[in-house]
Design a protein around this motif. Structure first.
Motif, mmCIF file in Angstrom:
data_model
loop_
_atom_site.group_PDB
_atom_site.id
_atom_site.type_symbol
_atom_site.label_atom_id
_atom_site.label_comp_id
_atom_site.label_asym_id
_atom_site.label_seq_id
_atom_site.Cartn_x
_atom_site.Cartn_y
_atom_site.Cartn_z
ATOM 1 N N SER A 103 0.849 -1.190 0.000
ATOM 2 C CA SER A 103 0.000 0.000 0.000
ATOM 3 C C SER A 103 0.882 1.237 0.000
ATOM 4 O O SER A 103 1.990 1.215 0.555
ATOM 5 N N VAL A 104 0.391 2.294 -0.619
ATOM 6 C CA VAL A 104 1.127 3.553 -0.645
ATOM 7 C C VAL A 104 0.192 4.688 -0.237
ATOM 8 O O VAL A 104 -0.893 4.835 -0.795
ATOM 9 N N SER A 140 2.392 6.520 -8.250
ATOM 10 C CA SER A 140 2.996 5.368 -7.566
ATOM 11 C C SER A 140 3.345 4.207 -8.486
ATOM 12 O O SER A 140 4.458 3.664 -8.428
ATOM 13 N N VAL A 143 -3.338 2.104 -3.520
ATOM 14 C CA VAL A 143 -2.814 3.465 -3.428
ATOM 15 C C VAL A 143 -3.858 4.451 -2.907
ATOM 16 O O VAL A 143 -4.986 4.505 -3.402
ATOM 17 N N ARG A 190 -4.042 8.599 -2.299
ATOM 18 C CA ARG A 190 -3.324 9.842 -2.581
ATOM 19 C C ARG A 190 -4.128 11.041 -2.097
ATOM 20 O O ARG A 190 -5.334 11.144 -2.335
#
Length: 241
Positions: free
Chosen positions: A95-96, A106, A119, A121
């Motif tokens: 995960s980001v 990403s 992701v 954001r």
């Protein structure tokens, strides 16, 4: 068939439909331990992905970024067959939590493809309740093994927080969330904006670790949360400690 039996069958069908809908939308209605077991047993995945652990997941992110920096991208998992495969289910390995900045996508900077990354954001890569909830879902239900909070060089949101910019609408809520990091980084040697950006990354990591869901996964060695700082000029992501 009697009316009573018909009603029972209909009720069962209704229950099955409801259960399927609940699972499909990720409704979590049981305790943490039950969810952990359910996530492990039901999440679709290729055998190789089942073997990945937090350290390997982190290394895969770093290796992908290294390929990006060196212009040796493999562009993995971007074929038609992969599209069809992940349409049936997803099991991202990482995960980001990243900034919404258009210069830091990403999947590109980590050289990943469809179904690889979960992701979130938001400007300033801040851990709002909604972002935390999303990342809890990604880790607990989908099975991601690492969460990387990615801030970046010359972040406009952090810069605005440093300058105390007067902004319209809801933009101010972002700056308020970043201000504590601006304060904590004051007086440090080096570039003020870079120091604040890195302090903000660490602050958001601590917010994520305060989640009972994520902290339990960390204790069980099923998850690692780390910070990354993206250099806009080189594309390199360095770990922030």
């Amino acid at each position: 068939m009697s009316i009573r039996n018909t009603q029972i069958n209909l009720s069962r069908r209704g229950l099955l439909k409801f259960s399927a809908g609940a699972i499909g939308t990720g409704v979590l209605t049981v305790g943490l331990s039950s969810n952990l077991l359910a996530a492990e047993k039901k999440a679709p995945a290729a055998p190789a992905e089942d073997e990945i652990n937090p350290d390997k997941a982190l290394q895969e992110l770093l290796d992908g970024n290294d390929r990006f920096v060196k212009s040796k991208r493999r562009n993995p998992h971007q074929t038609r067959s992969r599209l069809v495969e992940v349409a049936k289910g997803q099991k991202p390995f990482a995960s980001v939590l990243g900034c919404a900045d258009s210069r830091v996508p990403s999947e590109i900077v980590f050289d990943q493809g469809l179904g690889d990354l979960f992701v979130c954001r938001v400007a300033g890569n801040i851990a709002t309740p909604e972002e935390i909830g999303s990342l809890e879902f990604g880790s607990l239900v989908l099975g991601t093994k690492v969460i990387m909070v990615v801030g970046h060089e010359k972040c406009g949101a952090v810069d605005a927080a440093i300058k105390g910019a007067q902004v319209p609408g809801q933009i101010g809520s972002l700056l308020e969330a970043i201000k504590p990091s601006v304060e904590s980084s004051k007086g440090k040697s080096g570039d003020r904006l870079e120091n604040a950006c890195k302090a903000n990354i660490l602050a958001q990591i601590e917010k994520l670790k305060s989640s009972t869901v994520l902290s339990e996964l960390i204790k069980a060695e099923k998850l690692k949360i780390v910070g990354g700082y993206y250099d806009l000029d080189t594309g390199r992501i360095s770990l922030v400690n």
